[in-house]
Design a protein around this motif. Structure first.
Motif, PDB file in Angstrom:
ATOM      1  N   LYS A 174       0.821  -1.203   0.000  1.00 62.12           N
ATOM      2  CA  LYS A 174       0.000   0.000   0.000  1.00 62.12           C
ATOM      3  C   LYS A 174       0.858   1.258   0.000  1.00 62.12           C
ATOM      4  O   LYS A 174       0.503   2.262  -0.615  1.00 62.12           O
ATOM      5  CB  LYS A 174      -0.969  -0.025   1.191  1.00 62.12           C
ATOM      6  N   LEU A 175       1.998   1.212   0.684  1.00 63.82           N
ATOM      7  CA  LEU A 175       2.893   2.370   0.646  1.00 63.82           C
ATOM      8  C   LEU A 175       3.426   2.572  -0.771  1.00 63.82           C
ATOM      9  O   LEU A 175       3.531   3.697  -1.262  1.00 63.82           O
ATOM     10  CB  LEU A 175       4.051   2.179   1.619  1.00 63.82           C
ATOM     11  N   SER A 176       3.752   1.474  -1.444  1.00 63.98           N
ATOM     12  CA  SER A 176       4.204   1.577  -2.836  1.00 63.98           C
ATOM     13  C   SER A 176       3.119   2.181  -3.717  1.00 63.98           C
ATOM     14  O   SER A 176       3.404   2.986  -4.609  1.00 63.98           O
ATOM     15  CB  SER A 176       4.595   0.192  -3.364  1.00 63.98           C
ATOM     16  N   LEU A 177       1.878   1.821  -3.464  1.00 56.94           N
ATOM     17  CA  LEU A 177       0.767   2.363  -4.255  1.00 56.94           C
ATOM     18  C   LEU A 177       0.609   3.862  -4.041  1.00 56.94           C
ATOM     19  O   LEU A 177       0.299   4.594  -4.982  1.00 56.94           O
ATOM     20  CB  LEU A 177      -0.536   1.640  -3.906  1.00 56.94           C
ATOM     21  N   THR A 178       0.812   4.328  -2.819  1.00 54.58           N
ATOM     22  CA  THR A 178       0.669   5.768  -2.565  1.00 54.58           C
ATOM     23  C   THR A 178       1.719   6.556  -3.341  1.00 54.58           C
ATOM     24  O   THR A 178       1.449   7.672  -3.793  1.00 54.58           O
ATOM     25  CB  THR A 178       0.792   6.084  -1.070  1.00 54.58           C
ATOM     26  N   SER A 189      15.883   6.570 -16.160  1.00 56.68           N
ATOM     27  CA  SER A 189      16.925   5.837 -15.441  1.00 56.68           C
ATOM     28  C   SER A 189      17.163   6.435 -14.056  1.00 56.68           C
ATOM     29  O   SER A 189      17.285   5.712 -13.058  1.00 56.68           O
ATOM     30  CB  SER A 189      18.225   5.845 -16.248  1.00 56.68           C
ATOM     31  N   MET A 190      17.217   7.764 -13.987  1.00 53.92           N
ATOM     32  CA  MET A 190      17.451   8.415 -12.702  1.00 53.92           C
ATOM     33  C   MET A 190      16.282   8.189 -11.741  1.00 53.92           C
ATOM     34  O   MET A 190      16.493   7.971 -10.545  1.00 53.92           O
ATOM     35  CB  MET A 190      17.685   9.911 -12.914  1.00 53.92           C
ATOM     36  N   ALA A 191      15.063   8.242 -12.264  1.00 53.03           N
ATOM     37  CA  ALA A 191      13.895   8.002 -11.407  1.00 53.03           C
ATOM     38  C   ALA A 191      13.885   6.567 -10.895  1.00 53.03           C
ATOM     39  O   ALA A 191      13.505   6.301  -9.747  1.00 53.03           O
ATOM     40  CB  ALA A 191      12.613   8.298 -12.185  1.00 53.03           C
ATOM     41  N   PHE A 192      14.297   5.639 -11.753  1.00 55.22           N
ATOM     42  CA  PHE A 192      14.354   4.235 -11.343  1.00 55.22           C
ATOM     43  C   PHE A 192      15.358   4.043 -10.207  1.00 55.22           C
ATOM     44  O   PHE A 192      15.069   3.393  -9.191  1.00 55.22           O
ATOM     45  CB  PHE A 192      14.736   3.373 -12.549  1.00 55.22           C
ATOM     46  N   LEU A 193      16.551   4.624 -10.368  1.00 57.15           N
ATOM     47  CA  LEU A 193      17.563   4.519  -9.324  1.00 57.15           C
ATOM     48  C   LEU A 193      17.126   5.222  -8.045  1.00 57.15           C
ATOM     49  O   LEU A 193      17.371   4.743  -6.934  1.00 57.15           O
ATOM     50  CB  LEU A 193      18.887   5.116  -9.817  1.00 57.15           C
ATOM     51  N   TYR A 194      16.472   6.362  -8.206  1.00 49.80           N
ATOM     52  CA  TYR A 194      15.998   7.125  -7.042  1.00 49.80           C
ATOM     53  C   TYR A 194      15.002   6.300  -6.236  1.00 49.80           C
ATOM     54  O   TYR A 194      15.058   6.247  -5.013  1.00 49.80           O
ATOM     55  CB  TYR A 194      15.355   8.422  -7.516  1.00 49.80           C
ATOM     56  N   SER A 195      14.084   5.632  -6.929  1.00 51.46           N
ATOM     57  CA  SER A 195      13.080   4.828  -6.245  1.00 51.46           C
ATOM     58  C   SER A 195      13.702   3.603  -5.592  1.00 51.46           C
ATOM     59  O   SER A 195      13.322   3.210  -4.490  1.00 51.46           O
ATOM     60  CB  SER A 195      11.993   4.385  -7.234  1.00 51.46           C
ATOM     61  N   ALA A 196      14.671   3.004  -6.265  1.00 50.47           N
ATOM     62  CA  ALA A 196      15.264   1.770  -5.760  1.00 50.47           C
ATOM     63  C   ALA A 196      16.154   2.007  -4.537  1.00 50.47           C
ATOM     64  O   ALA A 196      16.081   1.278  -3.555  1.00 50.47           O
ATOM     65  CB  ALA A 196      16.071   1.087  -6.863  1.00 50.47           C
ATOM     66  N   GLY A 209      16.956   5.468  -3.157  1.00 48.87           N
ATOM     67  CA  GLY A 209      16.627   6.623  -2.335  1.00 48.87           C
ATOM     68  C   GLY A 209      15.512   6.362  -1.353  1.00 48.87           C
ATOM     69  O   GLY A 209      15.548   6.799  -0.203  1.00 48.87           O
ATOM     70  N   MET A 210      14.487   5.637  -1.786  1.00 47.60           N
ATOM     71  CA  MET A 210      13.340   5.398  -0.900  1.00 47.60           C
ATOM     72  C   MET A 210      13.605   4.241   0.062  1.00 47.60           C
ATOM     73  O   MET A 210      13.133   4.242   1.182  1.00 47.60           O
ATOM     74  CB  MET A 210      12.087   5.124  -1.731  1.00 47.60           C
ATOM     75  N   ASP A 211      14.350   3.229  -0.391  1.00 45.04           N
ATOM     76  CA  ASP A 211      14.782   2.129   0.467  1.00 45.04           C
ATOM     77  C   ASP A 211      13.621   1.581   1.297  1.00 45.04           C
ATOM     78  O   ASP A 211      13.476   1.870   2.473  1.00 45.04           O
ATOM     79  CB  ASP A 211      15.911   2.603   1.399  1.00 45.04           C
ATOM     80  N   TRP A 212      12.805   0.777   0.661  1.00 47.27           N
ATOM     81  CA  TRP A 212      11.577   0.298   1.314  1.00 47.27           C
ATOM     82  C   TRP A 212      11.853  -0.457   2.601  1.00 47.27           C
ATOM     83  O   TRP A 212      11.022  -0.497   3.506  1.00 47.27           O
ATOM     84  CB  TRP A 212      10.812  -0.593   0.340  1.00 47.27           C
ATOM     85  N   SER A 213      13.014  -1.094   2.727  1.00 49.57           N
ATOM     86  CA  SER A 213      13.289  -1.872   3.934  1.00 49.57           C
ATOM     87  C   SER A 213      13.364  -0.984   5.174  1.00 49.57           C
ATOM     88  O   SER A 213      13.009  -1.401   6.269  1.00 49.57           O
ATOM     89  CB  SER A 213      14.601  -2.640   3.783  1.00 49.57           C
ATOM     90  N   VAL A 214      13.818   0.258   4.995  1.00 46.27           N
ATOM     91  CA  VAL A 214      13.908   1.158   6.141  1.00 46.27           C
ATOM     92  C   VAL A 214      12.535   1.648   6.559  1.00 46.27           C
ATOM     93  O   VAL A 214      12.247   1.846   7.729  1.00 46.27           O
ATOM     94  CB  VAL A 214      14.826   2.357   5.800  1.00 46.27           C
ATOM     95  N   MET A 215      11.619   1.820   5.578  1.00 46.59           N
ATOM     96  CA  MET A 215      10.319   2.403   5.868  1.00 46.59           C
ATOM     97  C   MET A 215       9.513   1.566   6.862  1.00 46.59           C
ATOM     98  O   MET A 215       8.682   2.065   7.577  1.00 46.59           O
ATOM     99  CB  MET A 215       9.513   2.568   4.581  1.00 46.59           C
TER     100      MET A 215
END
Length: 429
Positions: A163-167, A371-378, A380-386
């Motif tokens: 759900k966080l990914s969807l937001t 490419s930059m947006a893909f790297l940023y999401s992968a 920068g957001m780091d889902w494991s920390v969230m």
């Protein structure tokens, strides 16, 4: 842009370097573009109050990053901060403490249980315990955390990752639509009113987040946040750059983009002091609304005025800028002419055929940005920390991101100035 400005200039002076001090001699007529005119008007950043216009524009760009990442903080769930209230939950806790305590007698069980409660139950008090055993809030457990997220409010903690990914996804879907719409309305209503429309849309959506009843409607709100912020950010950026003389363009561009980086600190501070997710949305919505004020007092772009055949407005704007910069030029000494040109979507698409170099550059930029947006999401957001229980990890993560963003922007200015945009781009990439 095929605009020409007839401007009163000294008779014996063919050209002047950008941002140099003008020679105050009797004027004669000279044809200049809007950019060249601004170069004549703005002679020094120290004496120019035009920098205040740029600072004012930061009020709206500051809100973009905060709106983008607001759901990270409003969805944060401390999975180690809850307590059992049912016999079934207490039984699971007893079994866990018994196994970890290694058995023994009643004394061993009592000591083990006490240790688990005092230590916070790293193994028991977790997301896995709640979800694998289908524990229900108010029936089997209660949250003990100070902060309240919509994940906790709506009982969707077992699917919080998805759900966080969807937001995030819906925010960027809205931003994509906003970018497509902005390419049309910028030449219809202008950068200023487009930016006003964008920030107003984002403000209404963010304020509505304080009253949203369920997750599905939150996704709609996220789409409208992205839609409004995309129009607002790009509109303000293009608008301010059109007032920038060529010698200060890199500096002003960096200053505007600093708004995005500094916006991280805003959402971190709001989330730190405001414990409930609804009030986080409310506070951010109020900030979004207040950021509209600077846009109301900033002038219309002279280029847009020319597109709409409003020569008088363009002259008045240039006269105001010259007065602000301490190099006053009366509007009656400015004669504007330009070649009429259709500004619509079909013409813009045909331009790609007329100017193949622009098509190649556009395709290249699309690939780079993807490419930059893909790297940023992968990364920068780091889902494991969230999803971790320690909220300070998220605070430090976003604060560090903001600091490095600011550092990179500050480095980009001297890099572009001394080695050029092309090699700066290659180096940073």
């Amino acid at each position: 842009l095929l605009y020409t400005i007839k401007f009163e200039m000294p008779p014996d002076q063919d050209t002047q370097p950008p941002c140099s001090k003008p020679d105050l001699q009797p004027p004669s007529e000279e044809e200049l573009t809007v950019s060249q005119t601004l170069d004549k008007i703005v002679t020094s950043i120290r004496n120019s109050k035009l920098v205040l216009v740029v600072i004012a524009s930061l009020a709206t760009t500051l809100t973009t990053a905060a709106d983008t990442h607001i759901t990270v903080f409003t969805s944060h769930t401390p999975f180690s901060q809850w307590t059992c209230i049912s016999e079934r939950c207490e039984g699971l806790l007893s079994n866990t403490t018994l196994n970890e305590g290694g058995g023994g007698g009643d004394e061993g069980l009592s000591n083990s249980t006490l240790t688990q409660h005092e230590a916070g139950g790293e193994d028991f008090y977790s997301k896995e315990t709640l979800c694998d055993n289908a524990l229900e809030e108010f029936q089997d457990f209660n949250w003990t955390a100070r902060a309240v997220s919509f994940v906790m409010d709506w009982g969707i903690y077992c699917s919080s990752d998805l759900k966080l990914s969807l937001t995030y996804s819906l925010f960027y879907v809205g931003a994509f639509v906003g970018l497509m719409v902005s390419s049309v309305i910028f030449d219809k209503i202008g950068r200023k009113y487009s930016a006003l429309f964008g920030i107003l849309s984002a403000s209404v959506a963010t304020l509505a987040g304080a009253k949203v009843p369920n997750f599905e409607r939150l996704l709609v709100i996220r789409a409208f946040q992205g839609f409004g912020q995309a129009i607002n950010f790009i509109g303000v950026y293009c608008w301010v750059i059109e007032f920038a003389p060529s010698c200060f363009r890199e500096l002003i561009s960096v200053t505007i983009l600093l708004g995005w980086s500094l916006g991280y600190f805003i959402i971190v501070m709001i989330a730190y002091f405001v414990p409930h997710w609804r009030y986080i949305f409310l506070t951010q919505g109020i900030i979004d609304t207040l950021s509209i004020a600077p846009l109301l007092i900033m002038p219309t772009s002279p280029r847009f005025a020319l597109i709409r055949d409003r020569d008088t407005d363009a002259k008045a704007t240039l006269e105001s800028v010259s007065e602000i910069c301490g190099n006053f030029i009366p509007s009656d000494e400015i004669r504007l002419t330009y070649e009429a040109r259709v500004q619509d979507l079909s013409q813009q698409l045909r331009d790609f055929k007329i100017f193949p170099a622009m098509l190649r550059e556009t395709i290249f930029c699309l690939i780079v940005w993807f490419s930059m947006a893909f790297l940023y999401s992968a990364f920068g957001m780091d889902w494991s920390v969230m999803d971790k229980s320690v909220i300070s990890l998220i605070y430090s993560k976003f604060s560090t991101t903001a600091l490095f963003n600011v550092a990179s922007l500050l480095l980009s200015f001297p890099a572009c100035k001394f080695i050029g945009r092309r090699y700066s781009f290659i180096g940073f990439l």
